[in-house]
Motif scaffolding. Structure first.
Motif, PDB file in Angstrom:
ATOM      1  N   GLU A 186       0.836  -1.191   0.000  1.00 34.09           N
ATOM      2  CA  GLU A 186       0.000   0.000   0.000  1.00 34.09           C
ATOM      3  C   GLU A 186       0.876   1.247   0.000  1.00 34.09           C
ATOM      4  N   VAL A 187       0.351   2.332  -0.551  1.00 30.62           N
ATOM      5  CA  VAL A 187       1.054   3.615  -0.545  1.00 30.62           C
ATOM      6  C   VAL A 187       0.407   4.481   0.519  1.00 30.62           C
ATOM      7  N   LYS A 188       1.140   4.679   1.615  1.00 28.05           N
ATOM      8  CA  LYS A 188       0.626   5.450   2.741  1.00 28.05           C
ATOM      9  C   LYS A 188       1.555   6.623   3.035  1.00 28.05           C
ATOM     10  N   ASN A 189       1.086   7.493   3.906  1.00 23.56           N
ATOM     11  CA  ASN A 189       1.888   8.639   4.366  1.00 23.56           C
ATOM     12  C   ASN A 189       2.426   9.446   3.188  1.00 23.56           C
ATOM     13  N   ILE A 190       1.534   9.758   2.252  1.00 21.23           N
ATOM     14  CA  ILE A 190       1.932  10.494   1.053  1.00 21.23           C
ATOM     15  C   ILE A 190       2.053  11.976   1.377  1.00 21.23           C
ATOM     16  N   GLU A 191       3.107  12.570   0.870  1.00 26.26           N
ATOM     17  CA  GLU A 191       3.299  14.014   0.999  1.00 26.26           C
ATOM     18  C   GLU A 191       2.979  14.672  -0.342  1.00 26.26           C
TER      19      GLU A 191
END
Length: 370
Positions: free
Chosen positions: A45-50
């Motif tokens: 999963e792609v989390k903590n995206i800035e």
């Protein structure tokens, strides 16, 4: 070949492993612990995206769109840029995964019913993550368009994107990760047990006793192969049970086909293990050889990176990797209900790999005896 003598050697090998408390602990606990840890740690999963925002408009419509991105749970941090000159450094220095640029005429175009433009720039160095982030952003913009249409009666957008997820409707990453871990952990067990087998005999000085016994070199190889296959298959069955009962991974396909695939996979893995073992004189060398093989095998299996995105020569090299073929089969059986004939079309290279590695290991073994 004298099967009674092979049977005696197989029993001797199994008792040597199972009578040792440390060996039993190493065989049972680490794979279960690794399955539990990696199932959550090895998430795709792609989390903590800035996300960086450059709002050139500042109007009501643009501000509402910015607020939707700021309120989205997909983006952990959304910060503003103060000029076009900050866009390139933000992406180059990896300060943000993406930069959203809202055109200066955005609010005016929305009010006039014309197509309003907003551009998102993505960090292409992380292509898979970039595609996922693009999907997040597209979902937010589409919902924004629907709200505008219902609120102001504006013309509907000329195109609509519809996504449908087969075999994993909720995009649960465990459904992808855990079947892969079944192959990886089973491979570790099979390689370690087999690679340590001959090396342990040499290190303890009992290898010469085998050579002077009535056993032929072929019978010794068979006696070393079968225990590793038995332990590996039992271990894989245990891991599958944990995956289904604990993590709730569905198994749509036949358990018989899955078991057949595991046996053939273990056959090819044992071939690599015996090949490594035939080159090693100590258990330490065998362990190092095992982990030296495991890392590239994992990277070339399609677990972390799609094989289609690799260079052509690596795609060819990966054909000799048994884990690559097994992962396609285990995911297909568990998630898609892949039938037997389709599975056989996928896993037949495992038989060629097993024959080649066992033949090479046997040649090196006989050469060492001579």
């Amino acid at each position: 070949m004298n099967f009674s003598r092979i049977k005696a050697l197989v029993i001797k090998e199994l008792l040597a492993v199972l009578r040792d408390r440390r060996s039993r602990t190493v065989l049972i606990l680490p794979p279960i612990l690794q399955l539990t840890i990696f199932a959550f740690a090895a998430t795709l999963e792609v989390k903590n995206i800035e996300l960086a925002l450059l709002d050139k408009d500042g109007g009501k419509a643009a501000t509402e769109l910015v607020q939707r991105f700021q309120g989205s749970p997909s983006f952990a941090r959304v910060f503003a840029l103060h000029g076009q000159q900050e866009v390139a450094p933000t992406l180059e220095d990896e300060q943000a995964m993406a930069v959203l640029i809202i055109d200066q005429n955005f609010s005016r175009d929305v009010a006039a019913g014309r197509p309003a433009e907003a551009q998102i720039l993505l960090d292409g160095r992380r292509s898979n993550s970039a595609q996922i982030v693009q999907g997040y952003a597209q979902s937010i913009v589409e919902q924004y368009n629907r709200d505008l249409v219902s609120r102001y009666g504006l013309p509907a957008p000329p195109a609509r994107l519809v996504a449908r997820n087969w075999f994993n409707p909720n995009l649960d990453y465990l459904w992808f990760t855990v079947p892969n871990l079944i192959g990886m952990l089973t491979m570790v067990v099979g390689l370690i047990v087999t690679a340590l087998s001959v090396a342990r005999e040499r290190e303890l000085g009992t290898f010469d006793q085998l050579l002077v016994s009535p056993l032929s070199p072929r019978e010794i190889l068979a006696g070393k192969t079968l225990p590793a296959m038995i332990l590996g298959v039992v271990e894989s069955v245990l891991i599958v049970m944990v995956a289904i009962l604990v993590f709730g991974i569905p198994c749509v396909g036949s358990l018989f086909v899955l078991g057949l695939t595991m046996v053939l996979f273990m056959f090819s893995v044992v071939g690599f293990g015996l090949f490594i073992s035939s080159l090693c004189n100590t258990q330490q060398q065998a362990i190092l050889g095992t982990f030296t093989f495991m890392l590239p095998a994992t990277m070339l299996s399609g677990f972390a990176t799609p094989i289609e995105t690799m260079p052509k020569f690596l795609q060819v090299v990966s054909l000799a990797n048994p884990l690559r073929h097994f992962l396609v089969a285990v995911r297909g059986i568990m998630l898609k209900g892949m039938p037997l004939m389709t599975v056989l079309d996928t896993i037949w290279p495992l038989l060629l790999i097993a024959v080649a590695t066992l033949a090479l290991a046997g040649w090196l073994f006989r050469k060492g005896i001579g």
